[in-house]
Design a protein around this motif. Structure first.
Motif, PDB file in Angstrom:
ATOM      1  N   HIS A  51       0.923  -1.098  -0.016  1.00 52.57           N
ATOM      2  CA  HIS A  51      -0.125   0.072  -0.007  1.00 52.57           C
ATOM      3  C   HIS A  51       0.907   1.193   0.069  1.00 52.57           C
ATOM      4  O   HIS A  51       0.864   2.074   0.942  1.00 52.57           O
ATOM      5  N   PRO A 112      -3.010  -3.064  -4.619  1.00 59.01           N
ATOM      6  CA  PRO A 112      -4.379  -2.667  -5.179  1.00 59.01           C
ATOM      7  C   PRO A 112      -4.383  -2.156  -6.549  1.00 59.01           C
ATOM      8  O   PRO A 112      -3.217  -1.551  -6.873  1.00 59.01           O
ATOM      9  N   ARG A 116      -7.800   1.974  -7.539  1.00 57.88           N
ATOM     10  CA  ARG A 116      -8.145   2.038  -6.074  1.00 57.88           C
ATOM     11  C   ARG A 116      -6.938   1.817  -5.301  1.00 57.88           C
ATOM     12  O   ARG A 116      -7.151   1.382  -4.238  1.00 57.88           O
ATOM     13  N   HIS A 138     -12.208   1.763  -2.672  1.00 63.48           N
ATOM     14  CA  HIS A 138     -12.100   0.429  -2.140  1.00 63.48           C
ATOM     15  C   HIS A 138     -13.103  -0.549  -3.071  1.00 63.48           C
ATOM     16  O   HIS A 138     -13.559  -1.434  -2.776  1.00 63.48           O
ATOM     17  N   LYS A 141     -16.279  -0.821  -1.458  1.00 60.66           N
ATOM     18  CA  LYS A 141     -16.646  -1.659  -0.148  1.00 60.66           C
ATOM     19  C   LYS A 141     -16.595  -0.482   0.953  1.00 60.66           C
ATOM     20  O   LYS A 141     -15.988   0.427   1.019  1.00 60.66           O
ATOM     21  N   LEU A 146     -14.458  -3.805   4.192  1.00 63.07           N
ATOM     22  CA  LEU A 146     -13.107  -3.920   4.222  1.00 63.07           C
ATOM     23  C   LEU A 146     -12.821  -4.838   5.360  1.00 63.07           C
ATOM     24  O   LEU A 146     -11.645  -5.566   5.449  1.00 63.07           O
TER      25      LEU A 146
END
Length: 191
Positions: A51, A112, A116, A138, A141, A146
Motif C-alpha cells: 500500500h 491494489p 483504487r 475500495h 466496499k 473492508l
C-alpha cells in the motif's frame, strides 16, 4: 401509617432486579483510541509495502523500493511479464531456504489496482482514517466490506510472513477487536 406504603414501595424498588443497560455506540474517544491500534497495524511494513504511493511496491522492514523494477501493472498484479506471481508463490518457502527468498500466500500476491490505490505510507492518522472510510477508493466496499477483506489469506499473511521477516507486532485478535470497536463507534478520525 402513611409511611408504610412509601417504605414498602422504596424497599421494593431497591430489591427489584436492575434493568439491563442497552448497549449503545462507543463514545467517539473510544473509537479514536481503537483507531490508533488499527493505524499501527496498517502502517506496519507488512501492510505498507503493498500500500505504497505510486506504482512501485516496497519491500523489507525498512520499506525500500522493490528490487527488479517491479511495478503495480494495469490491475495490481504486476507488469506484463513481471507479474507478482513470477516470484511470489502460493506459500512461504521453508525456513531452510534462508533470507531474501520471496514470500508467498495461497491468495495471489498483488497491490491494489491503480483505480483504487489506498496508500498507508506517510499518511497522517487522520488522512489514513479518511481514506479507509471512502468506499470509492475500495471498489465500493464500506467498512464491513473492508473488515471481511481482513480475513483473506493475503491479509492474514502479515502475522506469519515467513523466515527473516518481522510479523505484525499487534496480535491479530487485538487488531480485529480494535477495527470492530472503531467501526462500531462510527469510525471517528483523530484530529
Amino acid at each position: 401509617m402513611r409511611a408504610l406504603p412509601l417504605l414498602a414501595l422504596t424497599l421494593g424498588a431497591c430489591s427489584a432486579p436492575p434493568r439491563a443497560a442497552r448497549p449503545g455506540p462507543a463514545p467517539t474517544s473510544d473509537g479514536v483510541v481503537a483507531f490508533a491500534t488499527v493505524r499501527a497495524v496498517l502502517q506496519h511494513p507488512r501492510c505498507q509495502n503493498c500500500h505504497a504511493d505510486g506504482d512501485t511496491p516496497l519491500q523489507g522492514d525498512e520499506g525500500r523500493v522493490h528490487l527488479q523494477n517491479v511495478l503495480r501493472g494495469p490491475v495490481g498484479l504486476g507488469a506484463v511479464g513481471a507479474e507478482c506471481a513470477t516470484c511470489h508463490g502460493p506459500a512461504n518457502p521453508p525456513d531452510s531456504y534462508g533470507d531474501h527468498i520471496p514470500p508467498g500466500t495461497i491468495e495471489p500476491w498483488r497491490m491494489p489496482p491503480p483505480t483504487r490505490t489506498v496508500a498507508f505510507v506517510g499518511r497522517t492518522p487522520r488522512a489514513l482514517c479518511e481514506e479507509l472510510k471512502d468506499p470509492e477508493r475500495h471498489g465500493g466496499k464500506d467498512l464491513d466490506g473492508l473488515r471481511a477483506r481482513l480475513d483473506t489469506p493475503l491479509m492474514t499473511w502479515g502475522w506469519d510472513p515467513g523466515f527473516g521477516r518481522a510479523p505484525i507486532a499487534t496480535p491479530r485478535d487485538e487488531f480485529l477487536a480494535a477495527w470492530d470497536a472503531w467501526a462500531t463507534a462510527g469510525a471517528p478520525c483523530p484530529e
